[in-house]
Write an enzyme that holds these catalytic residues in place. Structure first.
Site, PDB file in Angstrom:
ATOM      1  CE  LYS A  87      30.109  47.033  35.020  1.00  0.00           C
ATOM      2  NZ  LYS A  87      30.681  46.470  36.254  1.00  0.00           N
ATOM      3  N   GLY A  98      29.476  42.564  45.093  1.00  0.00           N
ATOM      4  CA  GLY A  98      30.366  42.107  46.154  1.00  0.00           C
ATOM      5  C   GLY A  98      29.723  41.243  47.224  1.00  0.00           C
ATOM      6  CB  ALA A 111      27.006  42.658  40.556  1.00  0.00           C
ATOM      7  N   GLY A 112      27.497  39.855  42.149  1.00  0.00           N
ATOM      8  CA  GLY A 112      26.827  38.890  43.008  1.00  0.00           C
ATOM      9  C   GLY A 112      27.374  37.480  42.969  1.00  0.00           C
ATOM     10  CG  ASN A 139      37.194  43.105  40.915  1.00  0.00           C
ATOM     11  OD1 ASN A 139      37.333  44.313  40.897  1.00  0.00           O
ATOM     12  ND2 ASN A 139      38.197  42.329  41.288  1.00  0.00           N
ATOM     13  CB  THR A 140      34.089  40.985  45.068  1.00  0.00           C
ATOM     14  OG1 THR A 140      34.004  42.392  44.838  1.00  0.00           O
ATOM     15  CG2 THR A 140      34.276  40.732  46.549  1.00  0.00           C
TER      16      THR A 140
END
Length: 271
Positions: free
Chosen positions: A109, A170, A196-197, A218-219
């Site tokens: 990635k 995040g 993301a987001g 992830n976050t």
């Protein structure tokens, strides 16, 4: 059998020619410990897990806990990422290190960041790194902005998947420009995964309802009050969103349309 109730094995996500049952990809950072990482990954049903090579031990330090002990490559596709890289040169060097650590592993990635505050991608450096990595026989899944022109250019370079952001990394803001994502999805010939987001399960479901092929997060999981439970929620959301996309939603209308129309109903005479 109706398309919307086909088992997951009949609707695989194809990445670099390999099929996966799960369309939810998860990160491995920000958890309290490796055991929580393992439990959340299992609850998510993820088969591809991304690893920040510059921040995570996968064998570089034999004296530290090794992520691969809890997420073994025999059971998961390890997706090394270039998180923390701000130049094409650093990103390419990191991918080559990952290839050495993982015995010739080619799937990576790519992310090249523009600044530490927003973590937006540096698109010029991303294009440069993508060209070098593809030429070096890497299979590149690339984190990028939600610019449809840039996404197409990365596909033309030879990236095996394009991963536009929904919002800053995040941030948990959810999808901020669904029309850009739609434009990318409708014109792509490689998988499109939101990266993301995402903040909660509904964000993941919306991404899938728009036609995205998968979601990486992830976050949103690791930062939740109960990461394992949130991972389970995200698994269900991705599956529900994919099923809804395949089923086809009804058109939006300004006025009501009765579920039980009045035509042909039995008329009751009032006494």
């Amino acid at each position: 059998m109706h398309a919307q109730i086909l088992p997951l094995t009949d609707d695989p996500l194809i990445i670099a020619g390999r099929p996966y049952r799960s369309r939810l990809l998860t990160g491995t950072g920000k958890y309290r410990d490796l055991d929580e990482t393992r439990r959340a990954t299992e609850a998510a049903g993820a088969e591809i897990v991304t690893v920040a090579i510059r921040r995570t031990n996968i064998g570089q330090d034999p004296d530290q806990p090794n992520l691969l002990d809890v997420l073994p490559p025999a059971h998961y596709t390890i997706l090394p990422n270039t998180a923390g890289c701000y130049t094409a040169e650093d990103a390419v060097r990191t991918c080559r290190l990952a290839r050495e650590l993982l015995d010739g592993h080619r799937l990576v990635k790519l992310e090249v960041l523009g600044d530490p505050k927003t973590l937006f991608p540096d698109v010029v450096q991303t294009l440069k790194a993508a060209e070098q990595l593809v030429a070096d026989d890497f299979q590149v899944m690339v984190y990028t902005s939600d610019d449809p022109i840039l996404a197409k250019r990365l596909e033309e370079i030879g990236c095996v998947a394009v991963m536009p952001l929904a919002a800053p990394i995040g941030s948990g803001l959810g999808i901020q420009n669904r029309y850009n994502l739609l434009e990318i999805v409708e014109n792509a010939k490689v998988p499109v995964l939101v990266d993301a987001g995402v903040g909660t399960a509904s964000d993941a479901s919306i991404a899938m309802e728009l036609g995205c092929d998968g979601v990486l997060m992830n976050t949103a999981i690791a930062g939740a009050r109960d990461p394992v439970l949130m991972a389970h929620a995200m698994k269900l959301a991705v599956e529900a969103g994919r099923a809804a996309f395949r089923a086809g939603r009804i058109p939006r209308k300004r006025h009501a349309s009765a579920s039980s129309p009045s035509e042909g109903t039995i008329q009751c005479d009032r006494p």
